[in-house]
Structures are given as structure tokens and as C-alpha cells.
Design an enzyme around this catalytic site. Structure first.
Site, PDB file in Angstrom:
ATOM      1  N   THR A  36      62.814  56.685  28.739  1.00 24.41           N
ATOM      2  CA  THR A  36      62.933  55.269  29.126  1.00 24.41           C
ATOM      3  C   THR A  36      62.452  54.450  27.929  1.00 24.41           C
ATOM      4  O   THR A  36      62.131  55.013  26.866  1.00 24.41           O
ATOM      5  CB  THR A  36      62.018  54.952  30.327  1.00 24.41           C
ATOM      6  N   THR A 100      60.781  56.455  40.542  1.00 23.74           N
ATOM      7  CA  THR A 100      60.278  57.487  39.615  1.00 23.74           C
ATOM      8  C   THR A 100      58.953  58.071  40.103  1.00 23.74           C
ATOM      9  O   THR A 100      58.786  59.294  40.176  1.00 23.74           O
ATOM     10  CB  THR A 100      60.091  56.891  38.204  1.00 23.74           C
ATOM     11  N   THR A 125      45.800  58.139  38.593  1.00 27.54           N
ATOM     12  CA  THR A 125      45.036  57.070  37.952  1.00 27.54           C
ATOM     13  C   THR A 125      43.907  56.575  38.852  1.00 27.54           C
ATOM     14  O   THR A 125      44.013  56.642  40.081  1.00 27.54           O
ATOM     15  CB  THR A 125      45.982  55.888  37.624  1.00 27.54           C
ATOM     16  N   ASP A 126      42.864  56.037  38.225  1.00 29.65           N
ATOM     17  CA  ASP A 126      41.771  55.449  39.012  1.00 29.65           C
ATOM     18  C   ASP A 126      42.238  54.201  39.763  1.00 29.65           C
ATOM     19  O   ASP A 126      41.571  53.731  40.685  1.00 29.65           O
ATOM     20  CB  ASP A 126      40.560  55.124  38.131  1.00 29.65           C
ATOM     21  N   GLU A 127      43.417  53.672  39.365  1.00 29.10           N
ATOM     22  CA  GLU A 127      43.889  52.437  40.000  1.00 29.10           C
ATOM     23  C   GLU A 127      44.235  52.638  41.468  1.00 29.10           C
ATOM     24  O   GLU A 127      44.365  51.664  42.212  1.00 29.10           O
ATOM     25  CB  GLU A 127      45.075  51.854  39.222  1.00 29.10           C
ATOM     26  N   TYR A 153      52.487  49.173  40.979  1.00 32.35           N
ATOM     27  CA  TYR A 153      52.240  50.397  40.194  1.00 32.35           C
ATOM     28  C   TYR A 153      51.230  51.289  40.905  1.00 32.35           C
ATOM     29  O   TYR A 153      51.493  52.477  41.158  1.00 32.35           O
ATOM     30  CB  TYR A 153      51.730  50.040  38.788  1.00 32.35           C
ATOM     31  N   LYS A 157      51.636  55.076  42.635  1.00 30.12           N
ATOM     32  CA  LYS A 157      50.854  56.255  42.227  1.00 30.12           C
ATOM     33  C   LYS A 157      50.100  56.818  43.441  1.00 30.12           C
ATOM     34  O   LYS A 157      49.983  58.031  43.608  1.00 30.12           O
ATOM     35  CB  LYS A 157      49.866  55.905  41.112  1.00 30.12           C
ATOM     36  N   ASN A 183      43.168  55.004  29.281  1.00 27.49           N
ATOM     37  CA  ASN A 183      43.166  55.777  28.027  1.00 27.49           C
ATOM     38  C   ASN A 183      43.460  54.866  26.846  1.00 27.49           C
ATOM     39  O   ASN A 183      44.123  53.836  27.007  1.00 27.49           O
ATOM     40  CB  ASN A 183      44.277  56.828  28.057  1.00 27.49           C
ATOM     41  N   PRO A 208      46.890  37.241  23.619  1.00 25.22           N
ATOM     42  CA  PRO A 208      46.929  36.682  24.981  1.00 25.22           C
ATOM     43  C   PRO A 208      45.999  37.392  25.959  1.00 25.22           C
ATOM     44  O   PRO A 208      46.339  38.443  26.494  1.00 25.22           O
ATOM     45  CB  PRO A 208      48.394  36.862  25.388  1.00 25.22           C
ATOM     46  N   VAL A 209      44.831  36.800  26.196  1.00 27.34           N
ATOM     47  CA  VAL A 209      43.868  37.382  27.142  1.00 27.34           C
ATOM     48  C   VAL A 209      44.122  36.752  28.513  1.00 27.34           C
ATOM     49  O   VAL A 209      44.144  35.522  28.647  1.00 27.34           O
ATOM     50  CB  VAL A 209      42.425  37.096  26.672  1.00 27.34           C
ATOM     51  N   ARG A 276      46.990  37.683  35.439  1.00 25.74           N
ATOM     52  CA  ARG A 276      47.914  38.607  36.118  1.00 25.74           C
ATOM     53  C   ARG A 276      47.763  38.398  37.619  1.00 25.74           C
ATOM     54  O   ARG A 276      46.647  38.227  38.118  1.00 25.74           O
ATOM     55  CB  ARG A 276      47.503  40.030  35.726  1.00 25.74           C
TER      56      ARG A 276
END
Ligand code: NAD
Ligand code: TYD
Length: 342
Positions: A36, A100, A125-127, A153, A157, A183, A208-209, A276
């Protein structure tokens, strides 16, 4: 031992391919990747001629293709890195994440059931644990923390993780899951915080923060993650989840300032932009289980790892400049073009 590594042309997967070929010179590593936008064949150039390595361009959702590969290779182990991995993209287009990350996982596990396997390892993931409040530094994610997701996302997961555990319980599939924190390191795609800030700073572009930049992530050098997965597939207990993290919490704004300092760029490049949507505040892993059961500890300290990473980006300009000069420019314009300053 034959290991199928899915998503091996991406950031962590490619680092894992290099790690395994070096560490286990008698293993055959078969990389399956759809290539991808996030997968890059040039990343794997140094191992393409290795007789113990094979690359196959394939979508993990392609059942016939996956089955044929299993038929040909008769893998002992499958390590599934293949995923849509960027939270911001998942907010724009959730569907491909479900396809996916969840359905692709199912296709792989069905092939594992059909052809037999010693281990299916899911790179998670920890998310999936959601986030922690900034004012409770005593709280950490353990393997018992309830799944509680924020973004499409992380929901995709988490869906995959639940399916993996269901295949273990229902079909007795020998699975393990690792849930790692953020990571960083070589071959990190420049849409993610650290490589994006390095690339922009080097071009004297705005940094961009999102919001105030107070969100905390728990950073781990990618090779430490690869070593953890290697340990889990060899010594981890079937049916178990292992959290992977190195107690290295950093605020986004501090990381960006550090990158400016290391590159000799002014902090005036920093721009605070619209936050976000649903932005997770803090991730923090408790790695006690993998430490006590498997003896894993991170080896690379952040101060050393970030220097190595910046040096890598300085020495591999062609790799990331090729990426940011292509389709990435449309992505960047779409994601950042209209993002108001705050
Ligand atoms: P990445 O986006 O850099 O790479 C993903 C790779 O998967 C790419 O090579 C892409 O081509 C491939 N891919 C995507 N869809 C595919 C499909 N349908 N079939 C086959 N290949 C496909 O991602 P990454 O950062 O290397 O993350 C790898 C895994 O680790 C993901 O599962 C992610 O959820 C997990 N993870 C990432 C982090 C992190 O900080 N990056 C932390 C914890 C867990
Ligand atoms: P990211 O690298 O996308 O990883 P994740 O969202 O999976 O943790 O982002 C890390 C943090 O950096 C996150 O809090 C969002 C923030 N961020 C910015 O402030 N600006 C950016 O341009 C990006 C990509 C991320």
C-alpha cells in the site's frame, strides 16, 4: 523454521525481517505485503538477494492467494504486522481499516487452521486500551485493562484482537498477541509524528503540533519491539497477551522541541494546529509481564535512540524524500492544508 511475516515492507515489519534474518540465519523468512502507500519495496533492497528471504506481493484479504502461499511455504509461524496503521487516515476513511485489520486477520487465521501452524502471532497496539488521564501518572495499561477504543484505527485493532482470542478458544489455534506502545526508528513512514517533524524541520517547514502538544506517548525503539516479538513467538505462552513498552513517556511538544534542538532548527517553526478528533491523551504500558515471564527489557534509551533515528534520516534522505515527493504531497495538503492554527 519458516516464518511468514505480513506487512514486512512497512516500518516495524521490515525492521523485524532484518532482525530475524540476522539473528536466525537458518530460518526462512517469507514477507507477504500488499505494498500500500505505506509499504516500500526499496526498504527491503538489502535482503532481496538473501537465499533465506522471499518477497510476495499479496493482500492479506486475498483468501485464494494466502492459501496458495501457505500451500507453497508450509509456514511454522505467522507474524501479522500487515495493517492500516495511521489514526489520522482512519478518521478520514475507516472502511479500509476494518477490511484489512479485521477481515485480513481472519483470512490469515483461517489459513493457519487449514494448513496447521505452530504459532500465529498478532502484532497489536496499546491503543486498544483507549487512553489514560494526564492527572493520574500512577495508572498504566496492563494486560487486564479493559479494551476501550477511541479511533476507527484502534477499534479495528481491538476487533482483530478479539477475533484472535476467539479463534484460540473456539478452534484451539495457537495464538499470541503483543500490544506495544509507539515505536520509532529507521524506515518510519513520514506521516507519523517523529519522521514528519524531522522531514519538515530539515526543510524549514512548519512543525504542526496538534492542540497544545501535551498528549503523552510511551516511545520504544523499534528493535526492542522486534526482540520482544522474537521472544514471544519462541517462549511466550499460547493464548496469552503481552504488553510491550519501556516506560518512556514523553509529551509531543517535548519531542518536537528535542528534534529542533538536535537538528539546530529554531522552535519558531512549531505551529499549534487544530487538534485530532477524539485525540487520546496518554498511553503508558506496564511491561511487568513480559519482563518477569520472558526476561524482556528495552535496550535502547530514548536519548540514544532518537539520536540514532535522526542520524538515520540524515543518511537516508533519498528513501524518505522519494516518499514525500509522490502521492504523500496530496495527503499532506488534504490533512494539513486546511488545519487552522490555534
Ligand atoms: P506501516 O503502516 O508502516 O506498515 C504496514 C505494512 O502493511 C505496509 O508495508 C503495508 O503495505 C502493509 N499492508 C497494509 N495493508 C495490507 C494488506 N491488506 N495486505 C498485506 N499487506 C498490507 O505500519 P507499522 O507502523 O509498521 O505497524 C505494523 C503493525 O504494528 C501494525 O499492525 C500496527 O497496528 C502495529 N503497531 C504499530 C505501532 C507503531 O508505533 N507504529 C505500535 C504498536 C503496534
Ligand atoms: P502518531 O505518530 O500519529 O501516532 P499515534 O497517534 O498512533 O500515537 O502521533 C503521535 C502523537 O503526535 C499523537 O498524539 C498525535 C501527535 N501528532 C501531532 O501533534 N502532529 C502531527 O503532525 C502528527 C502526525 C501527530
Amino acid at each position: 523454521m519458516v516464518i511468514i511475516v505480513t506487512g514486512g515492507a512497512g516500518f516495524i515489519g521490515s525492521n523485524f525481517v532484518f532482525y530475524m534474518l540476522k539473528k536466525h540465519s537458518n530460518y526462512r523468512i517469507v514477507c507477504l505485503d500488499k505494498l500500500t502507500y505505506a509499504g516500500n519495496l526499496s526498504t527491503l533492497a538489502s535482503v532481496m538477494d538473501n537465499p533465506n528471504f522471499r518477497f510476495v506481493k499479496l493482500d492479506i484479504c486475498d483468501r485464494a492467494g494466502v492459501n496458495q502461499l501457505f500451500e507453497e511455504e508450509k509456514p511454522d509461524v505467522v507474524v501479522n504486522f500487515a495493517a492500516e496503521s495511521h489514526v489520522d487516515r482512519s478518521i478520514e476513511t475507516p472502511e479500509i481499516f476494518l477490511k484489512t485489520n479485521i477481515l485480513g486477520t481472519q483470512v490469515l487465521m483461517d489459513a493457519c487452521r487449514q494448513y496447521g501452524i505452530q504459532r500465529y502471532h498478532q502484532v497489536s497496539t496499546d491503543e486498544v486500551y483507549g487512553d489514560l488521564p494526564l492527572n493520574r501518572p500512577d495508572l498504566f495499561f496492563t494486560e487486564e485493562t479493559p479494551i476501550h477504543t477511541s479511533s476507527p484505527y484502534s477499534a479495528s485493532k481491538a476487533g482483530a484482537d478479539l477475533l484472535v482470542m476467539a479463534y484460540h478458544r473456539t478452534y484451539n489455534l495457537p495464538v499470541t498477541i503483543s500490544r506495544c506502545s509507539n515505536n520509532y526508528g529507521p524506515y518510519h513512514f513520514p506521516e507519523k509524528l517523529i519522521p514528519l517533524m524531522i522531514a519538515n524541520a530539515l526543510a524549514d517547514k512548519p512543525l504542526p503540533v496538534y492542540g497544545e502538544g501535551l498528549n503523552v506517548r510511551d516511545w520504544l525503539y523499534v528493535e526492542d519491539h522486534c526482540r520482544a516479538i522474537d521472544l514471544i513467538i519462541h517462549k511466550g505462552k499460547v493464548g496469552e497477551v503481552y504488553n510491550v513498552g519501556g516506560h518512556n513517556e514523553m509529551k509531543n511538544i517535548d519531542i518536537v522541541k528535542l528534534i529542533c534542538k538536535e537538528l539546530g532548527k529554531p522552535e519558531s517553526l512549531i505551529v499549534h494546529v487544530e487538534d485530532r478528533k477524539g485525540h487520546d491523551m496518554r498511553y503508558a504500558i506496564d511491561p511487568t509481564k513480559i519482563h518477569t515471564e520472558l526476561g524482556w527489557l528495552p535496550e535502547t534509551k530514548f536519548e540514544e535512540g532518537i539520536k540514532k533515528t535522526i542520524q538515520w534520516y540524515l543518511e537516508h534522505m533519498e528513501w524518505w524524500q522519494t516518499i514525500i515527493s509522490g502521492e504523500y504531497r496530496n495527503y499532506y495538503e488534504k490533512m494539513y492544508g486546511n488545519r487552522a492554527e490555534v
